[in-house]
Design a protein around this motif. Structure first.
Motif, PDB file in Angstrom:
ATOM      1  N   SER A  37      11.605  -2.814 -10.274  1.00 25.98           N
ATOM      2  CA  SER A  37      10.730  -3.607  -9.018  1.00 25.98           C
ATOM      3  C   SER A  37       9.972  -2.133  -8.330  1.00 25.98           C
ATOM      4  N   PRO A  38       8.882  -1.822  -8.794  1.00 30.01           N
ATOM      5  CA  PRO A  38       8.537  -0.616  -8.080  1.00 30.01           C
ATOM      6  C   PRO A  38       7.793  -0.904  -6.717  1.00 30.01           C
ATOM      7  N   LEU A  39       7.637  -2.305  -6.411  1.00 29.50           N
ATOM      8  CA  LEU A  39       7.055  -2.658  -5.083  1.00 29.50           C
ATOM      9  C   LEU A  39       8.297  -2.714  -4.210  1.00 29.50           C
ATOM     10  N   GLU A  40       7.733  -2.137  -2.940  1.00 30.02           N
ATOM     11  CA  GLU A  40       8.655  -2.122  -1.815  1.00 30.02           C
ATOM     12  C   GLU A  40       8.475  -3.452  -1.077  1.00 30.02           C
ATOM     13  N   PRO A  41      10.041  -3.972  -0.593  1.00 27.34           N
ATOM     14  CA  PRO A  41       9.894  -5.063   0.442  1.00 27.34           C
ATOM     15  C   PRO A  41       9.233  -5.095   1.557  1.00 27.34           C
ATOM     16  N   ASP A  42       8.560  -5.842   2.100  1.00 27.74           N
ATOM     17  CA  ASP A  42       7.977  -5.948   3.541  1.00 27.74           C
ATOM     18  C   ASP A  42       6.765  -4.971   3.494  1.00 27.74           C
ATOM     19  N   LYS A  43       6.177  -4.446   2.196  1.00 22.52           N
ATOM     20  CA  LYS A  43       5.002  -3.646   2.403  1.00 22.52           C
ATOM     21  C   LYS A  43       3.688  -4.530   2.086  1.00 22.52           C
ATOM     22  N   ALA A  44       2.784  -4.209   2.320  1.00 23.05           N
ATOM     23  CA  ALA A  44       1.550  -5.021   2.150  1.00 23.05           C
ATOM     24  C   ALA A  44       0.691  -4.072   0.953  1.00 23.05           C
ATOM     25  N   TYR A  45       0.378  -4.745  -0.012  1.00 22.80           N
ATOM     26  CA  TYR A  45      -0.455  -4.239  -1.177  1.00 22.80           C
ATOM     27  C   TYR A  45      -1.715  -4.948  -1.384  1.00 22.80           C
ATOM     28  N   ASP A  46      -2.737  -4.060  -1.564  1.00 28.06           N
ATOM     29  CA  ASP A  46      -4.001  -4.648  -1.949  1.00 28.06           C
ATOM     30  C   ASP A  46      -4.152  -5.290  -3.324  1.00 28.06           C
ATOM     31  N   LEU A  47      -4.581  -6.440  -3.265  1.00 27.04           N
ATOM     32  CA  LEU A  47      -4.652  -7.304  -4.511  1.00 27.04           C
ATOM     33  C   LEU A  47      -6.201  -7.835  -4.708  1.00 27.04           C
ATOM     34  N   PRO A  48      -6.741  -6.885  -5.752  1.00 25.65           N
ATOM     35  CA  PRO A  48      -8.304  -7.264  -5.866  1.00 25.65           C
ATOM     36  C   PRO A  48      -8.248  -8.733  -6.463  1.00 25.65           C
ATOM     37  N   THR A  49      -9.261  -9.589  -5.786  1.00 25.50           N
ATOM     38  CA  THR A  49      -9.485 -10.654  -6.323  1.00 25.50           C
ATOM     39  C   THR A  49     -11.155 -10.826  -6.389  1.00 25.50           C
ATOM     40  N   PRO A  50     -11.605 -12.040  -7.119  1.00 24.61           N
ATOM     41  CA  PRO A  50     -13.159 -12.013  -7.247  1.00 24.61           C
ATOM     42  C   PRO A  50     -13.977 -12.609  -6.202  1.00 24.61           C
ATOM     43  N   TYR A  51     -13.196 -12.894  -4.885  1.00 26.60           N
ATOM     44  CA  TYR A  51     -13.821 -13.307  -3.880  1.00 26.60           C
ATOM     45  C   TYR A  51     -14.718 -12.075  -3.178  1.00 26.60           C
ATOM     46  N   ASN A  52     -15.948 -12.602  -2.795  1.00 27.91           N
ATOM     47  CA  ASN A  52     -16.989 -11.580  -2.284  1.00 27.91           C
ATOM     48  C   ASN A  52     -17.402 -10.577  -3.377  1.00 27.91           C
ATOM     49  N   THR A  53     -17.179 -10.627  -4.419  1.00 22.47           N
ATOM     50  CA  THR A  53     -17.658  -9.884  -5.777  1.00 22.47           C
ATOM     51  C   THR A  53     -19.059 -10.656  -5.998  1.00 22.47           C
TER      52      THR A  53
END
Length: 70
Positions: A37-53
């Protein structure tokens, strides 16, 4: 230690409730391992999506049209 191949027949015979319990047990065990689990709890991560692309749909359609020609 048993292999997955040896465990599968016994797992398939479990009731649906016991299978869910097994899944929960395995997930809890995996969550406790830091290397998985490289993700830290309660931390926000940028998740690229196709919206506004803008233009991505056109590029995808071109790629699909090209694949029909091949």
């Amino acid at each position: 230690m048993m292999t997955l191949t040896e465990l599968l027949p016994a797992i398939k015979q479990l009731s649906p409730i016991d299978k869910i319990k097994l899944i929960r047990l395995l997930v809890e065990e995996m969550e406790s391992r830091a290397e998985i689990s490289p993700l830290e709890p309660d931390k926000a991560y940028d998740l690229p999506t196709p919206y506004n692309t803008f233009g991505a749909g056109a590029i995808l359609m071109q790629a699909l049209d090209f694949s029909d020609e091949v």
